[in-house]
Design an enzyme around this catalytic site. Structure first.
Site: not given
Length: 276
Positions: A97, A256
Site C-alpha cells: 500500500s 487489500h
C-alpha cells in the site's frame, strides 16, 4: 529497542533478523500500521535463509511521533539512512500500500547496488486521487471521509476499517479473523494521530509516475482483484505499463490485505520472484 536516528533527529524503530551476510529483504508497511504487519513474511523468509528487516515509518508504531516530515520524499530519505546505517546492498524491498509507494520512490533514486528487486503489494502507485489527468481515480470525498473519521473517533475508525473493506471481511462468505482485526487496531493506535492524518494526503495525492518509469530493477506487482481500498484498475493495471521490467500477478477475490489473509498463497510467489 533497536532504533536508527534520522538526519532531523527522528528515531525509527526497526527489526533486523537473520545472518548479516545473507541477502537482505526490507519490508515497508502500509498506513497506519507498523513493522508488525509483516511478522508472517519475516518468519517465512528468515526460514528460507534471508536477512529480514522491517521498520516503523516515522509517526507510526514505535518510531517517534513526528509532527513534521510526514511526506513521501522524507519517507524515502529515511530509507536511504536505514540502508546506509545497516549497510544494505543487493536488497529486495517489499512494500504494501503506502509502503509500496515508499519502495517505488526509494528504488527509483537509490544508490547503485543498494536495490536488487522490488515487490509492490496492493500498492498505491501511480497515483490514487482523481484529477483531470487521472479521471478514473478515487474521488477526493473518499479521502476527506477518512480524515473526518480519524478526527472524530480514531479508535472506532481503526476498528471499522479492518472489520470491513481492508481484509474483505464485509464480503458475503468471508472468513473473518478477529485476530487480524485486533492486530490492525493495536498497530494503528500505537502511532501518532497527526502523522496518520498527514499521511492520508501522502498516499492519496503523491504521483509516482516518473518514479515507476525510472526503475531499472525487476519489479513484481501483486494485487488482489477485489481490493476495495486501492482499486486494481487505478493502480496495478496502470503501474505495470510504466515499469521497464515488470511482472503482474493478480488474485481473484482477494482483498487489500491479501498477504495477511492468504500468506500461503502470496509468500511462495514472492519467493519465486526473488529467486528467479
Amino acid at each position: 529497542m533497536n532504533t536508527i536516528t534520522m538526519n532531523d533527529g527522528t528515531n525509527l524503530f526497526y527489526k533486523d533478523w537473520g545472518p548479516k551476510d545473507a541477502q537482505p529483504i526490507v519490508f515497508h508497511h502500509g498506513w497506519p500500521l507498523s513493522a508488525d504487519d509483516w511478522d508472517n513474511q519475516m518468519l517465512f523468509f528468515l526460514s528460507e535463509g534471508y536477512r529480514v528487516i522491517a521498520y516503523d515509518r516515522r509517526g507510526h508504531g514505535r518510531s517517534d511521533q513526528t509532527d513534521a516530515g510526514n511526506d513521501m520524499d522524507t519517507y524515502a530519505a529515511d530509507v536511504v539512512e536505514i540502508a546506509k546505517t545497516l549497510d544494505l546492498r543487493d536488497a529486495v524491498h517489499i512494500g504494501h500500500s503506502t509502503g509500496g509507494g515508499e519502495v517505488t520512490r526509494y528504488a527509483a533514486r537509490a544508490e547503485r547496488g543498494r536495490v536488487a528487486k522490488a515487490i509492490l503489494v496492493a500498492a498505491i502507485p501511480p497515483v490514487m486521487a482523481r484529477s483531470d489527468a487521472n479521471t478514473n481515480g478515487v474521488p477526493s470525498e473518499v479521502f476527506d471521509g477518512l480524515r473526518s473519521a480519524l478526527e472524530a473517533n480514531r479508535a472506532q475508525f481503526y476498528r471499522d476499517l479492518p472489520s470491513g473493506p481492508f481484509y474483505g471481511f464485509n464480503r458475503e462468505g468471508a472468513k473473518v479473523s478477529q485476530g487480524l482485526i485486533d492486530s490492525w487496531w493495536r498497530q494503528g493506535m500505537s502511532g501518532g494521530a497527526k502523522a496518520h492524518h498527514d499521511c492520508i494526503k501522502v498516499f492519496s495525492e503523491t504521483d509516482f509516475t516518473e518514479d515507476l518509469k525510472a526503475l531499472t530493477v525487476p519489479v513484481l506487482i501483486i494485487h488482489g482483484e477485489d481490493d476495495q481500498i486501492v482499486p486494481i484498475e487505478n493502480s496495478a493495471h496502470k503501474a505495470i505499463k510504466l515499469v521497464r521490467d515488470g511482472t503482474l500477478k493478480t488474485y481473484p477475490g482477494l482483498s487489500h490485505g491479501l498477504f495477511a489473509t492468504h500468506p500461503d498463497v502470496v509468500n511462495p510467489d514472492m519467493l519465486a520472484f526473488i529467486r528467479a
